[in-house]
Design a protein around this motif. Structure first.
Motif, mmCIF file in Angstrom:
data_model
loop_
_atom_site.group_PDB
_atom_site.id
_atom_site.type_symbol
_atom_site.label_atom_id
_atom_site.label_comp_id
_atom_site.label_asym_id
_atom_site.label_seq_id
_atom_site.Cartn_x
_atom_site.Cartn_y
_atom_site.Cartn_z
ATOM 1 N N UNK A 158 6.773 5.048 -1.417
ATOM 2 C CA UNK A 158 7.013 3.715 -0.865
ATOM 3 C C UNK A 158 6.868 3.710 0.652
ATOM 4 N N UNK A 159 6.747 4.900 1.244
ATOM 5 C CA UNK A 159 6.787 5.091 2.687
ATOM 6 C C UNK A 159 8.176 4.728 3.221
ATOM 7 N N UNK A 160 8.409 5.032 4.496
ATOM 8 C CA UNK A 160 9.738 4.781 5.049
ATOM 9 C C UNK A 160 10.012 3.312 5.288
ATOM 10 N N UNK A 161 8.959 2.476 5.213
ATOM 11 C CA UNK A 161 9.149 1.041 5.436
ATOM 12 C C UNK A 161 9.009 0.190 4.195
ATOM 13 N N UNK A 162 8.690 0.796 3.045
ATOM 14 C CA UNK A 162 8.516 0.030 1.820
ATOM 15 C C UNK A 162 7.276 -0.838 1.841
ATOM 16 N N UNK A 163 6.110 -0.231 2.132
ATOM 17 C CA UNK A 163 4.867 -1.012 2.240
ATOM 18 C C UNK A 163 3.700 -0.360 1.506
ATOM 19 N N UNK A 164 3.981 0.548 0.585
ATOM 20 C CA UNK A 164 2.900 1.212 -0.153
ATOM 21 C C UNK A 164 3.452 1.704 -1.484
ATOM 22 N N UNK A 165 2.563 2.211 -2.338
ATOM 23 C CA UNK A 165 2.996 2.786 -3.600
ATOM 24 C C UNK A 165 3.585 1.762 -4.540
ATOM 25 N N UNK A 166 4.901 1.871 -4.794
ATOM 26 C CA UNK A 166 5.566 0.932 -5.703
ATOM 27 C C UNK A 166 5.901 -0.392 -5.014
ATOM 28 N N UNK A 167 5.520 -0.509 -3.740
ATOM 29 C CA UNK A 167 5.611 -1.766 -2.999
ATOM 30 C C UNK A 167 4.188 -2.208 -2.652
ATOM 31 N N UNK A 168 3.997 -3.503 -2.445
ATOM 32 C CA UNK A 168 2.698 -3.940 -1.946
ATOM 33 C C UNK A 168 2.730 -3.952 -0.417
ATOM 34 N N UNK A 169 1.602 -4.269 0.186
ATOM 35 C CA UNK A 169 1.473 -4.159 1.642
ATOM 36 C C UNK A 169 2.391 -5.109 2.402
ATOM 37 N N UNK A 170 2.868 -6.165 1.738
ATOM 38 C CA UNK A 170 3.767 -7.114 2.391
ATOM 39 C C UNK A 170 5.238 -6.781 2.160
#
Length: 250
Positions: A158-170
């Motif tokens: 999810x990365x440290x900001x929650x913008x990839x993987x199981x999250x979308x770019x927004x």
């Protein structure tokens, strides 16, 4: 005191971005009971002054170096040196990922199996590139393969900001994907990266207080614990009143 029961189980995987020994002493004093494992993010361990002193403070917690540094080691052909360094530092856990560097699937699985002979392996799946979205079938297959190869737990990127993987770019959560992952490989086998409060609350409501959550900032450990225990408005009804209602109707 008031009789609220402590939770039984559930990993809180904390992301360290460079906190010093005295900072960790403070964190452990107030929140140590709620921390399961500490990850020294990406390559921060390599540039941390007096790393040994920091690890001494963290001696009672499993410590793992971020998977991106593993990818650096892989890409530069220094895997044997990395193993020796981990041993010299006294680390027993290792994170293996391929979120930035392309590692062929069979080779990654071989690396998981190899490192699992000497370390407890956390294997991360998912790209750090927010434009890359794998299908649910790919996620389920790869997570299960990593477990079968010897990983103790698998981590959903999810990365440290929650913008990839199981999250979308927004920053939106791919909730249908997450539900399919949990059903396919077992929620206990997965550490879901959840760096934001809204994500943490969603996971607790969806899977219960003992869900494994990762990339938690050190100063968010206690707030997360209140979410797990239903001591915060976001999860109070689901965790506390829901259980109370079940007991009343039983």
């Amino acid at each position: 005191m008031l009789g609220f029961s402590p939770r039984d189980g559930g990993i809180t995987h904390v992301l360290d971005k460079g906190l010093g020994p005295r900072g960790w002493e403070d964190v452990l004093e107030v929140a140590g009971d709620y921390i399961s494992i500490v990850k020294l993010g990406w390559g921060t361990s390599y540039v941390t002054k007096n790393l040994e002193r920091k690890l001494e403070v963290l001696r009672d917690k499993p410590v793992v170096i971020g998977g991106t540094f593993f990818e650096v080691v892989y890409a530069t052909g220094k895997l044997d040196e990395y193993k020796r360094w981990l041993g010299e530092l006294g680390l027993t856990h290792v994170e293996i990922s391929d979120g930035t560097v392309d590692i062929p699937r069979e080779e990654k699985l071989a690396l998981v199996a190899d490192f699992a002979r000497d370390f407890t392996v956390l294997s991360e799946v998912g790209s750090k590139d927010s434009s890359v979205e794998y299908s649910a079938e790919e996620w389920k297959q790869w997570l299960q393969e990593d477990l079968d190869a010897g990983a103790w737990k698998v981590i959903t990127e999810a990365r440290e900001g929650g913008t990839a993987g199981i999250f979308d770019s927004s920053g939106g959560m791919r909730t249908e994907l997450i539900a399919q992952i949990a059903e396919a490989v077992g929620v206990d086998n997965v550490v879901f990266e959840a760096p934001t409060k809204s994500a943490q609350a969603w996971f607790v409501k969806q899977f219960g207080p003992t869900v494994n959550l990762g990339n938690i900032p050190p100063d968010e450990v206690i707030p997360l614990e209140t979410l797990r225990l239903g001591l915060r408005g976001d999860t109070l009804k689901e965790v506390l009143l829901g259980n109370a209602g079940a007991r009343t109707s039983a």
